[in-house]
Design a protein around this motif. Structure first.
Motif, PDB file in Angstrom:
ATOM      1  N   PHE A 172       6.797   2.455  -8.771  1.00 52.08           N
ATOM      2  CA  PHE A 172       6.122   2.428  -9.192  1.00 52.08           C
ATOM      3  C   PHE A 172       5.915   4.082  -9.081  1.00 52.08           C
ATOM      4  N   PRO A 173       6.695   4.726  -9.669  1.00 52.24           N
ATOM      5  CA  PRO A 173       6.198   6.591  -9.186  1.00 52.24           C
ATOM      6  C   PRO A 173       4.496   7.105  -9.811  1.00 52.24           C
ATOM      7  N   LYS A 174       4.562   6.561 -10.437  1.00 52.09           N
ATOM      8  CA  LYS A 174       3.302   7.584 -10.495  1.00 52.09           C
ATOM      9  C   LYS A 174       2.268   6.950 -10.023  1.00 52.09           C
ATOM     10  N   ARG A 175       2.120   6.232  -9.059  1.00 56.56           N
ATOM     11  CA  ARG A 175       1.799   5.815  -7.979  1.00 56.56           C
ATOM     12  C   ARG A 175       1.575   6.563  -6.835  1.00 56.56           C
ATOM     13  N   ASP A 176       2.489   7.690  -6.714  1.00 51.41           N
ATOM     14  CA  ASP A 176       2.889   8.802  -5.758  1.00 51.41           C
ATOM     15  C   ASP A 176       2.033   8.061  -3.889  1.00 51.41           C
ATOM     16  N   ALA A 177       2.972   7.279  -4.191  1.00 54.84           N
ATOM     17  CA  ALA A 177       2.907   6.477  -2.927  1.00 54.84           C
ATOM     18  C   ALA A 177       3.513   7.680  -1.881  1.00 54.84           C
ATOM     19  N   VAL A 178       2.710   7.729  -0.799  1.00 49.59           N
ATOM     20  CA  VAL A 178       2.778   8.763   0.255  1.00 49.59           C
ATOM     21  C   VAL A 178       2.832   7.943   1.696  1.00 49.59           C
ATOM     22  N   ARG A 179       4.212   8.572   2.756  1.00 49.45           N
ATOM     23  CA  ARG A 179       4.156   7.840   4.305  1.00 49.45           C
ATOM     24  C   ARG A 179       4.257   9.150   5.105  1.00 49.45           C
ATOM     25  N   ALA A 180       3.342   9.197   5.270  1.00 49.12           N
ATOM     26  CA  ALA A 180       2.575  10.648   6.481  1.00 49.12           C
ATOM     27  C   ALA A 180       3.952  10.638   7.260  1.00 49.12           C
ATOM     28  N   ASN A 181       4.881   9.672   7.668  1.00 49.93           N
ATOM     29  CA  ASN A 181       6.337   9.713   8.554  1.00 49.93           C
ATOM     30  C   ASN A 181       6.625   9.016   8.712  1.00 49.93           C
ATOM     31  N   GLU A 182       7.672   8.611   9.755  1.00 50.20           N
ATOM     32  CA  GLU A 182       8.303   7.406   9.821  1.00 50.20           C
ATOM     33  C   GLU A 182       8.226   6.772  11.621  1.00 50.20           C
ATOM     34  N   LEU A 183       7.171   7.237  11.757  1.00 47.32           N
ATOM     35  CA  LEU A 183       6.507   6.611  12.176  1.00 47.32           C
ATOM     36  C   LEU A 183       5.653   5.867  11.892  1.00 47.32           C
ATOM     37  N   SER A 184       4.561   5.770  10.947  1.00 49.00           N
ATOM     38  CA  SER A 184       3.877   5.048  10.624  1.00 49.00           C
ATOM     39  C   SER A 184       4.076   4.278   9.649  1.00 49.00           C
ATOM     40  N   ASN A 185       3.311   2.913   9.503  1.00 51.66           N
ATOM     41  CA  ASN A 185       3.163   1.467   8.958  1.00 51.66           C
ATOM     42  C   ASN A 185       2.366   1.512   7.603  1.00 51.66           C
ATOM     43  N   THR A 186       1.774   2.986   7.461  1.00 52.45           N
ATOM     44  CA  THR A 186       1.196   2.760   6.914  1.00 52.45           C
ATOM     45  C   THR A 186       1.623   4.082   5.434  1.00 52.45           C
ATOM     46  N   ILE A 187       0.966   2.601   4.081  1.00 55.41           N
ATOM     47  CA  ILE A 187       1.594   3.539   2.824  1.00 55.41           C
ATOM     48  C   ILE A 187       0.679   3.939   1.753  1.00 55.41           C
ATOM     49  N   TYR A 188      -0.326   5.347   1.795  1.00 55.21           N
ATOM     50  CA  TYR A 188      -1.067   5.369   0.468  1.00 55.21           C
ATOM     51  C   TYR A 188      -0.729   6.108  -0.956  1.00 55.21           C
ATOM     52  N   PHE A 189      -1.531   5.294  -1.800  1.00 53.96           N
ATOM     53  CA  PHE A 189      -0.680   5.478  -3.529  1.00 53.96           C
ATOM     54  C   PHE A 189      -2.196   5.511  -4.108  1.00 53.96           C
ATOM     55  N   LYS A 190      -1.804   5.649  -5.538  1.00 54.44           N
ATOM     56  CA  LYS A 190      -3.520   6.059  -6.467  1.00 54.44           C
ATOM     57  C   LYS A 190      -3.882   4.498  -6.548  1.00 54.44           C
ATOM     58  N   LYS A 241       2.593  -5.276 -10.586  1.00 58.14           N
ATOM     59  CA  LYS A 241       3.293  -4.375 -11.921  1.00 58.14           C
ATOM     60  C   LYS A 241       2.138  -4.479 -12.652  1.00 58.14           C
ATOM     61  N   SER A 242       1.614  -5.816 -13.501  1.00 54.13           N
ATOM     62  CA  SER A 242       0.614  -6.035 -14.472  1.00 54.13           C
ATOM     63  C   SER A 242      -0.497  -5.049 -14.100  1.00 54.13           C
ATOM     64  N   ASP A 243      -0.568  -4.077 -13.377  1.00 50.74           N
ATOM     65  CA  ASP A 243      -1.470  -2.755 -13.291  1.00 50.74           C
ATOM     66  C   ASP A 243      -0.386  -1.789 -13.852  1.00 50.74           C
ATOM     67  N   SER A 244       0.181  -1.032 -14.437  1.00 53.81           N
ATOM     68  CA  SER A 244       0.801  -0.342 -15.050  1.00 53.81           C
ATOM     69  C   SER A 244       0.132   0.028 -15.329  1.00 53.81           C
ATOM     70  N   ALA A 245      -0.694  -0.670 -16.786  1.00 56.54           N
ATOM     71  CA  ALA A 245      -0.686  -0.075 -17.682  1.00 56.54           C
ATOM     72  C   ALA A 245      -2.224   0.849 -17.533  1.00 56.54           C
TER      73      ALA A 245
END
Length: 440
Positions: free
Chosen positions: A368-386, A434-438
């Motif tokens: 899902f590249p269009k979600r622009d997922a970001v992980r702030a650093n390698e210490l983090s277990n948090t990923i944020y996205f659209k 995946k069902s959300d991609s549209a």
């Protein structure tokens, strides 16, 4: 039981006057009527069982939903057999002083602080702390201690310095303590900007600085750079408290343990003054609780000032804690997590959790590249996205926020990959997404 508005009004007029005069009117019954009992619907056990089976779907908040091992419940039974939790125990006051109430678990509490203080590289002969009601409670004690020490040293009330990425409770505590806030700008990853901190300190030079650094910001999982912050603070009267609610739980069990270390090997200088860590997040302790750890020397300085506003006669010593009565069951139960066997399991959990965080990010970015997922650093277990659709948000209990990313306002969600979020849970999430991609 609270009275309903209708029943309360039914006691009005003469009825309330009768109560005031000591007479009980015939229509006064504080027990619920039979028809009211019938309306008190408890969640059926079948539905509770269903919820329990879906607990691993909770991905938006930093709670370890794994059930503790059988050994924990065996330990809990041993405590019950000894009477702990079977009648009123109370850890009132300073766990390092003899209590006027003998029914306490201060010995367990001291050992918990000793063992975890060692994990955070506090000097063995200069460590003080206690088990608090929650991470917020630990932050409250850290901020109050810092405020008291700085005012005692300078005669001036400090200003509170933190970023808008800090947990919302920090602003609540700032209000409770009556402190003026100086918001510090952030770096691109969401961590505190030491350069902006330096400028803000220069602009507020007459007042000491109570700095609250976050090790794992609430939504983005950024880490405030405490060594660079400490360099900026060298020439300014200051107290540095770490809010390490989630990250402070698992980082000591990884190769990044130095991030939350009070001292680094071969370097005697302190990197911060106190730390708050939540027990119910990474550890999976099944009840809110928190660690608060500082040095004995800091506590002694604080307590000397604290004793001027507190009469210790009633409990036979100056408590040094804001709360008087404290839960005595939790320290005894949490002692289980300080055992060598439990810490070995925590090391395994931290390793798999970080590997699964890598996997989650890889899957998001590849599928899902269009979600622009970001992980702030390698210490983090948090990923944020659209943000996905409300169906996905609700099913997985996702936290959402409206953020400005690259100059654009956008709704985002995040996933916090806790120990219960294994590959199967992650794959199920990806399948639903995946069902959300549209909708992008």
């Amino acid at each position: 039981m609270m009275l309903s508005r209708r029943r309360f009004l039914g006691y009005g007029g003469a009825g309330m006057l009768a109560i005031a005069s000591g007479c009980k009117p015939t229509n006064l019954n504080l027990l619920p009527a039979e028809n009211e009992i019938a309306t008190l619907k408890l969640l059926p056990l079948a539905e509770r069982t269903k919820l329990a089976k879906l607990k691993n779907n909770l991905l938006g908040y930093p709670i370890n939903m794994n059930t503790p091992p059988e050994a924990f419940f065996a330990w809990r039974k041993q405590l019950n057999d000894a009477g702990i939790g079977m009648f009123a125990f109370n850890n009132v006051g300073n766990p390092y002083k003899e209590s006027a109430i003998p029914y306490n678990t201060h010995d367990f509490e001291r050992e918990v602080i000793h063992r975890f203080g060692k994990r955070y590289a506090f000097p063995a002969d200069d460590t003080w702390g206690f088990l608090s009601h929650s991470g917020t409670d630990s932050n409250m004690h850290g901020m109050y201690m810092g405020r008291t020490i700085l005012k005692g040293r300078t005669g001036v009330l400090p200003k509170a310095y933190f970023t808008k990425e800090a947990h919302y409770s920090v602003q609540i505590l700032r209000d409770l303590l009556g402190l003026e806030t100086v918001f510090v700008d952030t770096l691109p990853d969401g961590g505190m900007d030491p350069g902006d901190l330096a400028q803000k300190l220069a602009a507020n030079r007459p007042q000491p600085a109570l700095v609250i650094a976050t090790i794992g910001t609430t939504f983005k999982g950024a880490v405030d750079p405490i060594d660079r912050i400490q360099e900026v603070l060298e020439e300014h009267p200051s107290y540095l408290h770490l809010d390490a609610a989630l990250f402070g739980g698992y980082l000591p069990f990884t190769k990044h343990a130095d991030i939350v270390a009070y001292q680094l090997p071969g370097k005697p200088a302190a990197r911060y003054d106190s730390i708050a860590v939540s027990c119910h997040k990474f550890f999976g302790f099944p009840s809110p609780a928190g660690l608060f750890i500082t040095t004995q020397s800091h506590f002694d300085e604080f307590n000397a000032l604290f004793s001027k506003i507190h009469n210790p006669e009633y409990i036979h010593h100056v408590p040094g804690t804001i709360t008087c009565s404290r839960d005595a069951v939790k320290p005894a139960e949490f002692y289980f997590f300080s055992s060598p066997e439990a810490m070995g399991k925590l090391t395994e959990d931290a390793r798999s959790m970080m590997q699964n965080s890598d996997y989650f990010l890889q899957q998001m970015q590849s599928l899902f590249p269009k979600r622009d997922a970001v992980r702030a650093n390698e210490l983090s277990n948090t990923i944020y996205f659209k943000k996905p659709t409300d169906r996905i948000v609700k099913k997985y209990s996702l936290a959402t926020m409206h953020l400005a990313i690259n100059g654009q306002q956008q709704d985002y969600a995040h996933v916090v990959v806790m120990p219960h979020a294994d590959r199967a849970v992650i794959d199920a999430f990806m399948s639903d997404l995946k069902s959300d991609s549209a909708h992008l």
